[in-house]
Motif scaffolding. Structure first.
Motif, PDB file in Angstrom:
ATOM      1  N   HIS A   7       3.965  10.500  -1.172  1.00  0.00           N
ATOM      2  CA  HIS A   7       3.439   9.682  -2.272  1.00  0.00           C
ATOM      3  C   HIS A   7       3.458   8.191  -1.948  1.00  0.00           C
ATOM      4  CE1 HIS A   7       3.281  13.148  -4.950  1.00  0.00           C
ATOM      5  NE2 HIS A   7       4.516  13.455  -4.588  1.00  0.00           N
TER       6      HIS A   7
ATOM      7  N   ALA B 237       1.461   6.133  -0.130  1.00  0.00           N
ATOM      8  CA  ALA B 237       0.229   5.329  -0.192  1.00  0.00           C
ATOM      9  C   ALA B 237      -0.038   4.819  -1.604  1.00  0.00           C
ATOM     10  CB  ALA B 237      -0.955   6.144   0.318  1.00  0.00           C
ATOM     11  N   ARG B 238       0.194   5.674  -2.610  1.00  0.00           N
ATOM     12  CA  ARG B 238      -0.116   5.258  -3.983  1.00  0.00           C
ATOM     13  C   ARG B 238       0.981   4.388  -4.591  1.00  0.00           C
ATOM     14  NH1 ARG B 238       2.455   8.046  -8.023  1.00  0.00           N
ATOM     15  NH2 ARG B 238       3.548   9.978  -7.457  1.00  0.00           N
ATOM     16  N   ARG B 239       2.184   4.351  -3.970  1.00  0.00           N
ATOM     17  CA  ARG B 239       3.281   3.598  -4.565  1.00  0.00           C
ATOM     18  C   ARG B 239       3.710   2.379  -3.742  1.00  0.00           C
ATOM     19  NH1 ARG B 239       7.735   6.610  -7.919  1.00  0.00           N
ATOM     20  NH2 ARG B 239       7.545   4.545  -8.870  1.00  0.00           N
TER      21      ARG B 239
ATOM     22  N   GLU C  81       3.769  -1.178  -5.527  1.00  0.00           N
ATOM     23  CA  GLU C  81       4.816  -1.467  -6.507  1.00  0.00           C
ATOM     24  C   GLU C  81       6.203  -1.491  -5.875  1.00  0.00           C
ATOM     25  OE1 GLU C  81       5.764   1.558  -9.446  1.00  0.00           O
ATOM     26  OE2 GLU C  81       4.725   3.080  -8.265  1.00  0.00           O
TER      27      GLU C  81
ATOM     28  N   ARG D 197      -0.222  12.514   5.249  1.00  0.00           N
ATOM     29  CA  ARG D 197       0.240  11.733   4.093  1.00  0.00           C
ATOM     30  C   ARG D 197       1.284  10.708   4.516  1.00  0.00           C
ATOM     31  NH1 ARG D 197      -1.440  14.298  -0.941  1.00  0.00           N
ATOM     32  NH2 ARG D 197      -0.269  12.640  -1.995  1.00  0.00           N
TER      33      ARG D 197
ATOM     34  N   GLY E 213       0.686   6.751   4.286  1.00  0.00           N
ATOM     35  CA  GLY E 213       1.634   5.958   3.510  1.00  0.00           C
ATOM     36  C   GLY E 213       2.251   4.850   4.327  1.00  0.00           C
TER      37      GLY E 213
ATOM     38  N   ALA F  55      -0.175   2.029   4.512  1.00  0.00           N
ATOM     39  CA  ALA F  55      -0.237   1.309   3.237  1.00  0.00           C
ATOM     40  C   ALA F  55       0.975   0.406   3.054  1.00  0.00           C
ATOM     41  CB  ALA F  55      -0.331   2.313   2.082  1.00  0.00           C
TER      42      ALA F  55
END
Length: 315
Positions: free
Chosen positions: A142, A144-146, A149, A180, A184, A187
């Motif tokens: 998870h 890449a999406r986090r 923040e 993934r 990540g 990112a």
């Protein structure tokens, strides 16, 4: 590269904790205590704090395994899945205790910590004390999406890989895990997070160690830590087939060619002995028996409960 470390005066020595690599170093000069910005190349050149040199009030560094749940099922996992999950309120309480305890560095782990929505809040609460640096270990699923923040609240990120290739990594962690994790990682680096790879050395993957170093350098990852496998948790079930001897692990690392600018570390079982883990049930555990087992040392209800007696090896 300038990044954030934590410094403290202990027994007349200035100790500096590196939140990315997880090492403790002795500064040649006196430094201000607390979170401090230093050149990572300078810190890497300083000698590591050796067992028996120091008598800190609290562990120099520790792991806070703040979640039991994970989206993957790795056969070598160290976590105790029988431990109950923590609540958001308990995590904030534990964060406050860690911040006030004098611990220099804490790694947020699990389970998979990126499954927690309040993970940034926990990191902020620990850093608010002004003395502790915070890293996070993740399987990267998870990330890449986090990443955006997490970048403002973490001082370092450790991405776990079980091989340098998709075939090897996914054989251990499941289809899609490698892509993934690499996505990540990209990112996180784009967001300015200092990243390092971690790989548990096993018979099935240690021959990919050089490939992992080269892949890390290609991606802009700052370092790679190879971890000697510990026969703890689920890892006990495959230890006989997969655990390398100390000599085999050392020979693997000694044969590597390290790309320029990349930090390489081998964490042996001897170095893992005595390490402190705060689990989701609010109990502080320590690796014992040469890091071949783990035992409860205290239930943490205050910062002082983390002032554990220092074992014979470094904390």
């Amino acid at each position: 590269m300038i990044r954030t470390f934590a410094a403290a005066a202990i027994d007349g020595l200035t100790v500096v904790h590196d939140p990315v690599v997880g090492t403790n170093h002795l500064s040649p000069t006196t430094l201000p205590a607390g979170r401090i910005h230093l050149d990572q190349a300078h810190v890497a050149a300083w000698p590591e704090a050796q067992p028996g040199q120091l008598n800190p009030q609290a562990p120099l560094s520790m792991c806070y395994s703040l979640i039991v749940r994970c989206n993957l099922a790795c056969p070598q996992c160290l976590d105790d899945k029988t431990v109950r999950e923590s609540t958001a309120e308990e995590r904030q309480t534990m964060a406050g205790h860690i911040a006030a305890s004098g611990v220099l560095g804490v790694d947020l782990s699990g389970g998979e910590p990126l499954l927690l929505r309040d993970l940034p809040d926990v990191a902020k609460a620990i850093r608010a004390g002004g003395r502790t640096v915070v890293s996070c270990t993740t399987n990267g699923w998870h990330l890449a999406r986090r990443a955006a923040e997490l970048a403002p609240v973490l001082d370092g990120l450790r991405v776990s890989l079980d091989g340098a290739t998709e075939a090897t990594h996914d054989r251990w962690r499941g289809d899609g895990s490698y892509s993934r994790a690499i996505g990540g990682t990209r990112a996180a680096i784009d967001e300015g997070l200092p990243v390092q790879f971690q790989m548990v050395l096993m018979r099935d993957n240690h021959r990919e160690a050089q490939q992992l170093l080269d892949r890390a350098a290609q991606l802009g990852v700052g370092g790679v830590t190879f971890l000697q496998m510990l026969p703890i948790g689920d890892g006990r079930n495959i230890a006989e087939q997969q655990m390398l001897t100390d000599d085999e692990a050392t020979a693997t690392i000694d044969a590597l060619t390290v790309p320029e600018g990349l930090r390489l570390r081998l964490r042996t079982r001897a170095k893992a002995d005595g390490f402190t883990v705060l689990r989701a049930d609010s109990n502080a555990w320590r690796n014992t028996g040469g890091a071949t087992s783990i035992t409860i040392r205290a239930t943490v209800t205050s910062p002082q409960d983390l002032h554990l007696p220092v074992p014979g090896s470094a904390a």
